[in-house]
Scaffold this motif. Structure first.
Motif, PDB file in Angstrom:
ATOM      1  N   ASP A   6       9.917  -8.649   1.628  1.00  0.00           N
ATOM      2  CA  ASP A   6      11.116  -7.853   1.791  1.00  0.00           C
ATOM      3  C   ASP A   6      11.620  -7.476   0.402  1.00  0.00           C
ATOM      4  OD1 ASP A   6      12.737  -6.814   3.671  1.00  0.00           O
ATOM      5  OD2 ASP A   6      13.894  -8.650   4.025  1.00  0.00           O
ATOM      6  N   ILE A   7      10.919  -6.520  -0.205  1.00  0.00           N
ATOM      7  CA  ILE A   7      11.176  -6.229  -1.619  1.00  0.00           C
ATOM      8  C   ILE A   7      11.972  -4.935  -1.783  1.00  0.00           C
ATOM      9  CG2 ILE A   7      10.056  -5.852  -3.878  1.00  0.00           C
ATOM     10  CD1 ILE A   7       9.437  -8.571  -2.487  1.00  0.00           C
ATOM     11  N   TYR A   8      13.014  -5.010  -2.572  1.00  0.00           N
ATOM     12  CA  TYR A   8      13.821  -3.815  -2.863  1.00  0.00           C
ATOM     13  C   TYR A   8      13.644  -3.443  -4.337  1.00  0.00           C
ATOM     14  CZ  TYR A   8      16.053  -4.478   1.631  1.00  0.00           C
ATOM     15  OH  TYR A   8      16.282  -4.599   2.973  1.00  0.00           O
ATOM     16  N   ILE A   9      13.181  -2.212  -4.571  1.00  0.00           N
ATOM     17  CA  ILE A   9      12.950  -1.749  -5.948  1.00  0.00           C
ATOM     18  C   ILE A   9      13.840  -0.543  -6.222  1.00  0.00           C
ATOM     19  CG2 ILE A   9      11.234  -0.785  -7.575  1.00  0.00           C
ATOM     20  CD1 ILE A   9      10.041  -3.333  -6.772  1.00  0.00           C
ATOM     21  N   LEU A  10      14.501  -0.558  -7.388  1.00  0.00           N
ATOM     22  CA  LEU A  10      15.194   0.647  -7.856  1.00  0.00           C
ATOM     23  C   LEU A  10      14.273   1.305  -8.870  1.00  0.00           C
ATOM     24  CD1 LEU A  10      17.718   2.514  -8.267  1.00  0.00           C
ATOM     25  CD2 LEU A  10      18.365   0.961 -10.114  1.00  0.00           C
ATOM     26  N   ALA A  22      15.439   6.316  -7.111  1.00  0.00           N
ATOM     27  CA  ALA A  22      15.106   6.061  -5.709  1.00  0.00           C
ATOM     28  C   ALA A  22      15.205   4.577  -5.443  1.00  0.00           C
ATOM     29  CB  ALA A  22      13.678   6.531  -5.418  1.00  0.00           C
ATOM     30  N   VAL A  23      15.449   4.233  -4.181  1.00  0.00           N
ATOM     31  CA  VAL A  23      15.396   2.824  -3.781  1.00  0.00           C
ATOM     32  C   VAL A  23      14.331   2.711  -2.701  1.00  0.00           C
ATOM     33  CG1 VAL A  23      16.643   0.873  -2.771  1.00  0.00           C
ATOM     34  CG2 VAL A  23      17.836   2.453  -4.308  1.00  0.00           C
ATOM     35  N   LEU A  24      13.422   1.763  -2.874  1.00  0.00           N
ATOM     36  CA  LEU A  24      12.386   1.522  -1.873  1.00  0.00           C
ATOM     37  C   LEU A  24      12.550   0.132  -1.271  1.00  0.00           C
ATOM     38  CD1 LEU A  24      10.999   3.894  -3.518  1.00  0.00           C
ATOM     39  CD2 LEU A  24       8.840   2.910  -2.734  1.00  0.00           C
ATOM     40  N   HIS A  25      12.279   0.041   0.028  1.00  0.00           N
ATOM     41  CA  HIS A  25      12.159  -1.256   0.686  1.00  0.00           C
ATOM     42  C   HIS A  25      10.671  -1.386   0.971  1.00  0.00           C
ATOM     43  CE1 HIS A  25      12.637  -3.780   4.564  1.00  0.00           C
ATOM     44  NE2 HIS A  25      12.507  -4.559   3.515  1.00  0.00           N
ATOM     45  N   ASN A  26       9.989  -2.243   0.266  1.00  0.00           N
ATOM     46  CA  ASN A  26       8.517  -2.304   0.274  1.00  0.00           C
ATOM     47  C   ASN A  26       7.969  -0.905  -0.015  1.00  0.00           C
ATOM     48  OD1 ASN A  26       8.825  -5.004   0.849  1.00  0.00           O
ATOM     49  ND2 ASN A  26       8.698  -4.696   3.060  1.00  0.00           N
ATOM     50  N   ASP A  27       7.110  -0.359   0.875  1.00  0.00           N
ATOM     51  CA  ASP A  27       6.547   0.973   0.585  1.00  0.00           C
ATOM     52  C   ASP A  27       7.332   2.089   1.274  1.00  0.00           C
ATOM     53  OD1 ASP A  27       5.828   0.357   3.159  1.00  0.00           O
ATOM     54  OD2 ASP A  27       3.699   0.849   2.934  1.00  0.00           O
ATOM     55  N   ILE A 125       3.110   6.177  -0.244  1.00  0.00           N
ATOM     56  CA  ILE A 125       4.472   5.989   0.279  1.00  0.00           C
ATOM     57  C   ILE A 125       4.370   6.039   1.802  1.00  0.00           C
ATOM     58  CG2 ILE A 125       6.706   7.173   0.556  1.00  0.00           C
ATOM     59  CD1 ILE A 125       6.410   8.083  -2.396  1.00  0.00           C
ATOM     60  N   ASP A 126       5.055   5.122   2.448  1.00  0.00           N
ATOM     61  CA  ASP A 126       5.018   5.087   3.919  1.00  0.00           C
ATOM     62  C   ASP A 126       5.678   6.360   4.469  1.00  0.00           C
ATOM     63  OD1 ASP A 126       4.609   3.874   6.452  1.00  0.00           O
ATOM     64  OD2 ASP A 126       6.762   3.478   6.527  1.00  0.00           O
ATOM     65  N   ASP A 127       4.888   7.155   5.156  1.00  0.00           N
ATOM     66  CA  ASP A 127       5.394   8.418   5.693  1.00  0.00           C
ATOM     67  C   ASP A 127       4.648   8.699   6.992  1.00  0.00           C
ATOM     68  OD1 ASP A 127       6.073  11.018   6.289  1.00  0.00           O
ATOM     69  OD2 ASP A 127       5.946  11.729   4.217  1.00  0.00           O
ATOM     70  N   ASN A 311       9.659  12.961  -9.025  1.00  0.00           N
ATOM     71  CA  ASN A 311      10.634  12.231  -8.196  1.00  0.00           C
ATOM     72  C   ASN A 311      10.545  10.750  -8.549  1.00  0.00           C
ATOM     73  OD1 ASN A 311       8.962  10.660  -5.933  1.00  0.00           O
ATOM     74  ND2 ASN A 311       7.882  12.547  -6.413  1.00  0.00           N
ATOM     75  N   ALA A 312      11.534   9.985  -8.121  1.00  0.00           N
ATOM     76  CA  ALA A 312      11.516   8.557  -8.472  1.00  0.00           C
ATOM     77  C   ALA A 312      10.885   7.708  -7.377  1.00  0.00           C
ATOM     78  CB  ALA A 312      12.932   8.058  -8.762  1.00  0.00           C
ATOM     79  N   ALA A 313      10.734   8.262  -6.156  1.00  0.00           N
ATOM     80  CA  ALA A 313      10.097   7.476  -5.088  1.00  0.00           C
ATOM     81  C   ALA A 313       8.669   7.106  -5.498  1.00  0.00           C
ATOM     82  CB  ALA A 313      10.098   8.269  -3.785  1.00  0.00           C
ATOM     83  N   MET A 314       7.994   8.040  -6.185  1.00  0.00           N
ATOM     84  CA  MET A 314       6.612   7.753  -6.610  1.00  0.00           C
ATOM     85  C   MET A 314       6.585   6.658  -7.695  1.00  0.00           C
ATOM     86  SD  MET A 314       5.558  11.142  -8.817  1.00  0.00           S
ATOM     87  CE  MET A 314       6.084  11.365 -10.534  1.00  0.00           C
ATOM     88  N   ILE A 315       7.653   6.583  -8.479  1.00  0.00           N
ATOM     89  CA  ILE A 315       7.741   5.518  -9.494  1.00  0.00           C
ATOM     90  C   ILE A 315       7.976   4.191  -8.753  1.00  0.00           C
ATOM     91  CG2 ILE A 315       9.024   4.705 -11.552  1.00  0.00           C
ATOM     92  CD1 ILE A 315       7.462   7.450 -11.861  1.00  0.00           C
ATOM     93  N   GLY A 316       8.780   4.274  -7.692  1.00  0.00           N
ATOM     94  CA  GLY A 316       9.106   3.078  -6.909  1.00  0.00           C
ATOM     95  C   GLY A 316       7.883   2.494  -6.201  1.00  0.00           C
ATOM     96  N   ILE A 317       6.997   3.339  -5.697  1.00  0.00           N
ATOM     97  CA  ILE A 317       5.831   2.799  -4.972  1.00  0.00           C
ATOM     98  C   ILE A 317       4.905   2.059  -5.955  1.00  0.00           C
ATOM     99  CG2 ILE A 317       4.395   4.930  -5.003  1.00  0.00           C
ATOM    100  CD1 ILE A 317       4.587   2.643  -1.992  1.00  0.00           C
TER     101      ILE A 317
END
Ligand code: KG4
Ligand code: ZN
Length: 341
Positions: A6-10, A22-27, A125-127, A311-317
């Motif tokens: 259950d990982i949260y990454i900024l 971006a903030v990710l919860h896992n992927d 990224i989970d999509d 984008n930052a989501a790609m940095i987050g993954i």
């Protein structure tokens, strides 16, 4: 509290002219905020000094918005990931300094991310609307700042097979557009007008370099001489022929990219192609890739457009994959304008 699953990454991205968090919860992406810097439009290209200043202004509100949209309190974050490079030094420094300070303040790990690796791993990224590429695959990253063909064996085993020796594809579009009197960034405008014109109206050369490398400076010069010479004959040439010129330029660039991809497929024997970067929005490239799926049996992957452009989501993954691998960085780490894989 978060568990190991259950990982949260900024994540923070500031390598060029977009300030993103971006903030990710896992992927899975909980928020993905991008603040585009409109200021560069007036100059016909990114002005590095102005980009750094705009990042400085934007970064706190953008991070704040990302946390708010994700509905996450800072104290629940497990790590901060940021773009270490490649990119504009002044721009990278803003993101790096901010990420270091926040990581220090929150006592959580700091994770460095390679911007080009992130463009590729954005495919993971989970999509629900997108399928993820199977390893090994070939990644083509095409944007205003980069043009690379990469062999991707696993998340962190990547090898650059070819790249541009001068301008990036997006730059070729933007510089051509400028010569045609179109606004910056001209890539999307060329694309729109190209769809109204005849792609076979004019012929432009395809620069000859190594089979997997790209060069666009010759094309730029050819277009410049072509316009000058036609306008000498008829000062109204561009206004009459704009759609046909755009269609012919687009056809040349798309064919050139497809030839390079085909060379990569032949050389590696791999026909899974994943594309990314702002130019993957181009309708000609999308059409050509769809065609190649049907006629050549390729499998192609195009992520959601919001994960193609910076984008930052790609940095987050990438941050997430590194976090679960136990990879974190110390505070002496520095931003790098140039980086290899
Ligand atoms: O990835 P991106 O948003 O930013 C970086 O450059 O890193 O890519 C922007 C580039 C610009 O050069 C823009 O003209 C180009 O992508 N672009 C396009 C299209 N949409 C964006 N080029 C051709 N056709 C398009 N539809
Ligand atoms: Zn990029």
């Amino acid at each position: 509290m978060s568990s190991a699953n259950d990982i949260y990454i900024l994540a923070i991205e500031s390598s060029c002219d977009d300030t993103a968090a971006a903030v990710l919860h896992n992927d899975r992406v909980l928020s993905n905020v991008v603040s585009n810097q409109e200021i560069h439009r007036a100059y016909g290209g990114v002005v590095p000094e102005l980009a750094s200043r705009a990042h400085q202004q934007n970064i706190v509100p953008v991070v704040h918005q990302a946390l708010q949209q994700a509905n996450i309190d800072k104290k629940h974050l497990n790590a901060i990931a940021f773009t270490q490079g490649p990119g504009l030094m002044g721009s990278l420094l803003v993101g790096a300094s901010f990420a270091k300070s926040l990581s220090l303040g929150l006592h959580i790990p700091l994770i460095t991310v390679h911007h080009m690796q992130a463009h590729i791993l954005a495919h993971f990224i989970d999509d629900p609307q997108q399928k993820k590429p199977e390893f090994p695959f070939i990644a083509l990253t095409i944007s205003g700042g980069h043009t690379q063909i990469v062999l991707v064996n696993s998340y962190f085993d990547m090898k650059v097979l070819g790249e541009t020796i001068d301008d990036a594809v997006g730059e070729a579009f933007d510089k051509s557009a400028k010569m045609l009197g179109l606004e910056y960034p001209g890539g999307p405008l060329i694309d729109r007008l190209a769809q109204l014109g005849n792609p076979n109206a004019y012929n432009f050369p395809k620069p000859k370099v190594d089979p997997l490398n790209f060069s666009f400076s010759g094309l730029k010069t050819a277009i410049l001489y072509f316009i000058e010479s036609e306008q000498k004959k008829d000062p109204e040439f561009l206004s009459k022929e704009l759609n046909n010129v755009c269609a012919s330029i687009q056809k040349t660039i798309v064919e050139y990219i497809m030839e390079k991809l085909n060379n990569a497929v032949i050389q590696t024997g791999i026909n899974r192609i994943a594309i990314g970067g702002g130019v993957s929005a181009n309708s000609g490239i999308r059409k050509a890739l769809n065609q190649a799926q049907k006629s050549l049996g390729w499998t192609t992957y195009i992520p959601n457009f919001k994960y193609c452009t910076d984008n930052a989501a790609m940095i987050g993954i990438v941050g997430y994959f590194k976090y679960i691998n136990g990879e974190q960085s110390d505070y002496r780490v520095v931003a790098k304008s140039k980086m290899t894989f």
